[in-house]
Design a protein around this motif. Sequence first.
Motif, PDB file in Angstrom:
ATOM      1  N   ILE A  54       0.805  -1.223   0.000  1.00 36.70           N
ATOM      2  CA  ILE A  54       0.000   0.000   0.000  1.00 36.70           C
ATOM      3  C   ILE A  54       0.836   1.271   0.000  1.00 36.70           C
ATOM      4  O   ILE A  54       0.296   2.369  -0.023  1.00 36.70           O
ATOM      5  CB  ILE A  54      -0.989   0.026   1.190  1.00 36.70           C
ATOM      6  N   GLY A  55       2.165   1.128   0.039  1.00 38.73           N
ATOM      7  CA  GLY A  55       2.998   2.324   0.005  1.00 38.73           C
ATOM      8  C   GLY A  55       4.472   1.997  -0.119  1.00 38.73           C
ATOM      9  O   GLY A  55       4.929   0.974   0.387  1.00 38.73           O
ATOM     10  N   THR A  56       5.182   2.878  -0.806  1.00 42.36           N
ATOM     11  CA  THR A  56       6.632   2.819  -0.923  1.00 42.36           C
ATOM     12  C   THR A  56       7.141   4.247  -0.772  1.00 42.36           C
ATOM     13  O   THR A  56       6.688   5.143  -1.491  1.00 42.36           O
ATOM     14  CB  THR A  56       7.066   2.239  -2.286  1.00 42.36           C
ATOM     15  N   SER A  57       8.070   4.436   0.138  1.00 46.81           N
ATOM     16  CA  SER A  57       8.558   5.783   0.420  1.00 46.81           C
ATOM     17  C   SER A  57       9.608   6.222  -0.589  1.00 46.81           C
ATOM     18  O   SER A  57      10.117   5.429  -1.387  1.00 46.81           O
ATOM     19  CB  SER A  57       9.164   5.840   1.826  1.00 46.81           C
ATOM     20  N   ASP A  58       9.963   7.489  -0.497  1.00 46.63           N
ATOM     21  CA  ASP A  58      11.108   8.015  -1.225  1.00 46.63           C
ATOM     22  C   ASP A  58      12.377   7.514  -0.551  1.00 46.63           C
ATOM     23  O   ASP A  58      12.347   7.052   0.598  1.00 46.63           O
ATOM     24  CB  ASP A  58      11.104   9.553  -1.185  1.00 46.63           C
ATOM     25  N   TRP A  59      13.498   7.625  -1.239  1.00 51.87           N
ATOM     26  CA  TRP A  59      14.795   7.281  -0.674  1.00 51.87           C
ATOM     27  C   TRP A  59      15.228   8.392   0.286  1.00 51.87           C
ATOM     28  O   TRP A  59      15.018   9.580   0.011  1.00 51.87           O
ATOM     29  CB  TRP A  59      15.847   7.135  -1.766  1.00 51.87           C
TER      30      TRP A  59
END
Length: 149
Positions: A14-19
Amino acid sequence: MNPQELAAKVGEVIGTSDWVEMSQERINQFAEATGDHQFIHVNEEMAKMTPFGGTIAHGFLTLSMIPYLGANGGAPRIDGVKMGVNYGGNKTRFIAPVRAGKRIRGHWKLTEMVEKRPGQWQQTCEITIEIEGEEKPALMCEWITQYFV
């Protein structure tokens, strides 16, 4: 989205963050805040002589990045939330060290979303924190958050 709509996404990422960079400055600030000044975190010269080849982030620093990463992870927001609280974790494993200067990001997979009582929802996510350019993730955990709507 409402809690029932989010519950329909169980089993999905449901989500993937920025680096985000785990800089030596961030590591040093965490050492100051926690009193954990072990040389593998803060002494660059001594840490070069270890199998890590340099300083590494505290495991608990990596774990503590979850709220920050989650805030920019693109996960659906629940409509009408009055408050969200960390409820705890079922599993946490520190799999690979995060070397100073490396970038990390998080992935959230929804494993459970249940209404504990009217207006109180409990969300469980499998969170994986990966290290850019590395095969093994930094950590994996199963984290529980409660939302009050």
